[in-house]
Motif scaffolding. Sequence first.
Motif, PDB file in Angstrom:
ATOM      1  N   TRP A 178      40.829  41.056  37.963  1.00  0.00           N
ATOM      2  CA  TRP A 178      41.314  42.430  38.131  1.00  0.00           C
ATOM      3  C   TRP A 178      42.400  42.742  37.100  1.00  0.00           C
ATOM      4  O   TRP A 178      42.394  43.792  36.458  1.00  0.00           O
ATOM      5  CB  TRP A 178      41.838  42.601  39.549  1.00  0.00           C
ATOM      6  N   SER A 206      41.105  42.685  33.303  1.00  0.00           N
ATOM      7  CA  SER A 206      40.212  43.789  32.937  1.00  0.00           C
ATOM      8  C   SER A 206      40.944  45.127  32.880  1.00  0.00           C
ATOM      9  O   SER A 206      40.343  46.138  32.504  1.00  0.00           O
ATOM     10  CB  SER A 206      39.054  43.874  33.941  1.00  0.00           C
ATOM     11  N   ARG A 216      35.708  44.243  34.456  1.00  0.00           N
ATOM     12  CA  ARG A 216      36.090  43.702  35.768  1.00  0.00           C
ATOM     13  C   ARG A 216      34.898  43.143  36.539  1.00  0.00           C
ATOM     14  O   ARG A 216      34.985  42.069  37.149  1.00  0.00           O
ATOM     15  CB  ARG A 216      36.774  44.790  36.582  1.00  0.00           C
ATOM     16  N   ARG A 217      33.772  43.850  36.535  1.00  0.00           N
ATOM     17  CA  ARG A 217      32.631  43.417  37.345  1.00  0.00           C
ATOM     18  C   ARG A 217      32.155  42.034  36.919  1.00  0.00           C
ATOM     19  O   ARG A 217      31.942  41.152  37.766  1.00  0.00           O
ATOM     20  CB  ARG A 217      31.493  44.427  37.221  1.00  0.00           C
ATOM     21  N   LYS A 218      32.005  41.830  35.615  1.00  0.00           N
ATOM     22  CA  LYS A 218      31.548  40.523  35.149  1.00  0.00           C
ATOM     23  C   LYS A 218      32.626  39.466  35.326  1.00  0.00           C
ATOM     24  O   LYS A 218      32.327  38.296  35.591  1.00  0.00           O
ATOM     25  CB  LYS A 218      31.102  40.631  33.694  1.00  0.00           C
ATOM     26  N   VAL A 256      25.558  40.071  34.837  1.00  0.00           N
ATOM     27  CA  VAL A 256      26.472  39.514  35.829  1.00  0.00           C
ATOM     28  C   VAL A 256      26.066  38.096  36.205  1.00  0.00           C
ATOM     29  O   VAL A 256      26.915  37.256  36.521  1.00  0.00           O
ATOM     30  CB  VAL A 256      26.520  40.419  37.078  1.00  0.00           C
ATOM     31  N   SER A 313      36.711  38.782  31.608  1.00  0.00           N
ATOM     32  CA  SER A 313      37.216  40.040  32.168  1.00  0.00           C
ATOM     33  C   SER A 313      37.730  40.959  31.072  1.00  0.00           C
ATOM     34  O   SER A 313      37.477  42.172  31.089  1.00  0.00           O
ATOM     35  CB  SER A 313      38.331  39.750  33.179  1.00  0.00           C
TER      36      SER A 313
END
Length: 217
Positions: free
Chosen positions: A180, A183, A36-38, A122, A31
């Motif tokens: 969350w 990141s 955040r997405r990964k 991802v 992160s």
Amino acid sequence: MSLATWLTLLSAWIVAVASPGPDFLAVMRTSAISGRRKGLFVAAGVTTGIALWVVLALTGLAVVFAQYEAAYKVVRYLGAAFLIGYGLRILWSLRRSSNNDDGETPAANAAAASAPLATRSVWKAYRIGLVTNVANPKALVFFGALLASIVPHGSPLLAQLEVFATIVGVAFAWFASLAWIASGERVANGYRRAARRIDGAVGGVFTVIGVSLAAKA
């Protein structure tokens, strides 16, 4: 499943899942480095591994592992090999970055040290989370012991589904929250400033855990 039984399961699992370990480190590190997405995909991979262990425990395979020690050892050796390899890869990246240090700023050098290990997709992030979790077969023993008293053999399907939903839901909520937080700009910037020290510690932890698994197998 009664409310008292559910609360017992919930409290025990929250304490267990919140304890720092390889899953925690994998989510936090990805992160901070890759965003955040990964990080959320690593969290999803970890949660998938947990779901797998819960299903195996509920179907009685924890007992099978206890009876067939050779199978358990094979899984432990494979898990140990992954953790050692992942840890050494981080440490080797740090060493290579240090050897190539040409006077760049600490922030640039930290980024260079982390770049080779940043997840590029991802799905790779998801695989890191999944494999990090399933690399430790002691989870099956843990879930087998935890669930033996909560949902003993012959329990209704509804009770088993409630247990499954509780464990998996809490796990994803916890690791998604970590992704969350890690990141966020403040945490990510702090990581980049101390990337060498943090990655050195993370690489060492993964390696030591892997060696420990192999030694006990």
